[in-house]
Motif scaffolding. Structure first.
Motif, PDB file in Angstrom:
ATOM      1  N   UNK A 153      16.688 -12.389  21.234  1.00 27.48           N
ATOM      2  CA  UNK A 153      15.346 -12.495  21.832  1.00 27.48           C
ATOM      3  C   UNK A 153      14.246 -12.560  20.602  1.00 27.48           C
ATOM      4  N   UNK A 154      14.289 -11.655  19.678  1.00 27.74           N
ATOM      5  CA  UNK A 154      13.392 -11.733  18.559  1.00 27.74           C
ATOM      6  C   UNK A 154      13.589 -13.245  17.759  1.00 27.74           C
ATOM      7  N   UNK A 155      14.701 -13.785  17.491  1.00 30.46           N
ATOM      8  CA  UNK A 155      14.798 -14.949  16.747  1.00 30.46           C
ATOM      9  C   UNK A 155      14.378 -16.113  17.765  1.00 30.46           C
ATOM     10  N   UNK A 156      14.408 -15.851  19.057  1.00 28.87           N
ATOM     11  CA  UNK A 156      13.710 -16.985  19.758  1.00 28.87           C
ATOM     12  C   UNK A 156      12.341 -16.969  19.647  1.00 28.87           C
ATOM     13  N   UNK A 157      11.689 -15.726  19.651  1.00 27.19           N
ATOM     14  CA  UNK A 157      10.068 -15.653  19.582  1.00 27.19           C
ATOM     15  C   UNK A 157       9.878 -15.987  18.208  1.00 27.19           C
ATOM     16  N   UNK A 158      10.596 -15.727  16.967  1.00 28.02           N
ATOM     17  CA  UNK A 158      10.064 -16.361  15.697  1.00 28.02           C
ATOM     18  C   UNK A 158      10.208 -17.701  15.968  1.00 28.02           C
ATOM     19  N   UNK A 159      10.955 -18.442  16.579  1.00 33.26           N
ATOM     20  CA  UNK A 159      11.188 -19.846  16.769  1.00 33.26           C
ATOM     21  C   UNK A 159       9.673 -20.389  17.376  1.00 33.26           C
ATOM     22  N   UNK A 160       9.452 -19.756  18.436  1.00 33.85           N
ATOM     23  CA  UNK A 160       8.319 -19.882  19.440  1.00 33.85           C
ATOM     24  C   UNK A 160       7.116 -20.091  18.326  1.00 33.85           C
ATOM     25  N   UNK A 161       6.997 -18.878  17.907  1.00 33.35           N
ATOM     26  CA  UNK A 161       5.825 -18.691  17.039  1.00 33.35           C
ATOM     27  C   UNK A 161       5.613 -19.647  15.791  1.00 33.35           C
ATOM     28  N   UNK A 162       6.866 -20.239  15.121  1.00 31.53           N
ATOM     29  CA  UNK A 162       6.751 -21.057  14.156  1.00 31.53           C
ATOM     30  C   UNK A 162       6.322 -22.562  14.740  1.00 31.53           C
TER      31      UNK A 162
END
Length: 409
Positions: A153-162
């Motif tokens: 989930x964190x990796x997905x959020x990092x992807x979105x924020x980037x």
């Protein structure tokens, strides 16, 4: 005939893809010692986006730096360099291209060179000759499973924020999620093992945790096996059921593949330009609303058109061909190319090829991608000695332990 390949297509949540070409995931081996992307990654993805591909899927990005699938992996976690990732995302969005991040955990498919004690649903080692390259895994605890779910989930959020356009959950090729789905690899007796609903609980909870982090409109795709092609493993019947369940949950696209390190069906060269997973894909397309990507063995424009026209797939997944020729979609649109062939490399010695063949192929395509990232022209060959020497120079004795027991399609 080619015009059909350049029609627009939406994924399930309404995001428009400009054409039917998808750059499927290949590990670039271009992460630095801090698991961040090297600057060459930016040029590589800019080249692909300017080459005409509609949707780019990154090489598999890890969720935990302690568990890598191979050297050179990039990790998306709380330590990720957001500015570098933003530059990567923008590079993949040139020319109206969309780019999504493939997110993965290797489980027991973490070679000895990068993992002393890999983890898995159960302590079932990898079998056969290839098993010598991997340490036996230990079974995950419930608390560790919950932690990994949050790492996805964190990796997905990092992807979105980037600024990436979406993510893809890697549940294929014998990696950790695939291991949970397999009744052979998953011998658990708790809520994450046993019947198929329990075995897919890990995948469902990853999707739901991601969705909670990124919201309803952010695209989340799924890469999944049609089958493990292993007796007692994840079957075609299992796959059809899981995909329908994920379709009902709201997954935005499904990429079809198959196999694992023990049986790398996804990387085997096919005779007569056979598309490996086409028949399975046609079955699933009649059962779900989610758009489908077929990846594997697609080498001619004629077969690409047939896949779309005959209802086998919504998108054409290409990996190795786009390492050989990153401008392939543009060349097809200009009618300059009707096919592209990927030939097996050889040292000229069958026994040596058998021992290091998987590594040779992996390193060869990584070398091609790295040259593109350096702004250099690529040259195709069937001579395996250069990639073998390259592996020895950069990894030493690690060449005897393949980073990955397959080549991406």
């Amino acid at each position: 005939m080619e015009k059909l390949l350049f029609t627009k297509q939406t994924i399930k949540n309404g995001v428009m893809i400009k054409n039917r070409f998808v750059k499927a995931a290949m590990n670039e081996a271009m992460g630095d010692k801090h698991f961040q992307p090297k600057k060459e990654v930016i040029r590589l993805y800019k080249t692909w986006s300017n080459g005409g591909t509609g949707l780019i899927i990154t090489g598999n990005v890890m969720v935990d730096s302690n568990y890598l699938a191979e050297p050179g992996n990039i990790v998306f976690n709380e330590h990720a360099d957001k500015e570098l990732l933003k530059a990567w995302a923008k590079a993949g969005q040139m020319n109206e291209t969309k780019i999504v991040v493939q997110i993965n955990h290797p489980g027991k498919q973490a070679p000895k060179t990068v993992s002393k004690i890999p983890v898995a649903p159960s302590d079932i080692p990898i079998e056969g000759e290839i098993g010598k390259m991997f340490n036996p895994p230990r079974a995950l605890t419930i608390s560790e499973i919950k932690k990994i779910i949050q790492q996805f989930a964190v990796a997905a959020k990092v992807s979105q924020e980037a600024g990436f356009d979406g993510v893809e959950i890697h549940a294929a090729h014998g990696y950790l999620i695939s291991q949970f789905l397999s009744p052979y690899d998953n011998r658990r007796t708790d809520e994450y093992g046993g019947n198929l609903d329990n075995r897919m609980r890990f995948l469902k909870e990853i999707y739901l945790a991601m969705r909670e982090k990124v919201g309803e409109s952010y695209p989340i795709g799924l890469k999944i096996n049609s089958s493990d092609f292993k007796e007692g493993g994840f079957s075609e019947e299992d796959s059809l059921y899981v995909i329908q369940e994920m379709d009902a949950l709201g997954i935005d696209f499904v990429e079809i593949s198959g196999g694992s390190y023990e049986n790398p069906k996804m990387s085997q060269e096919q005779k007569n330009n056979q598309v490996i997973f086409a028949e399975y894909s046609k079955k699933i397309k009649h059962l779900i609303q989610t758009p489908v990507i077929v990846t594997g063995g697609i080498r001619t424009v004629e077969s690409m058109v047939e896949l779309i026209n005959d209802g086998f797939s919504d998108f054409i997944g290409l990996a190795r061909p786009l390492a050989l020729e990153p401008k392939l979609p543009n060349l097809i649109e200009a009618q300059h190319v009707s096919s592209i062939q990927t030939k097996r490399l050889t040292t000229g010695f069958k026994k040596l090829d058998k021992k290091v063949g998987s590594l040779i192929g992996l390193v060869y395509y990584q070398m091609l991608m790295q040259k593109i990232g350096q702004g250099k022209k690529t040259k195709t060959t069937t001579n395996a000695w250069k990639p073998l020497f390259h592996a020895v120079i950069h990894q030493g004795l690690a060449v005897l332990s393949p980073q990955r027991a397959k080549k991406e399609n």
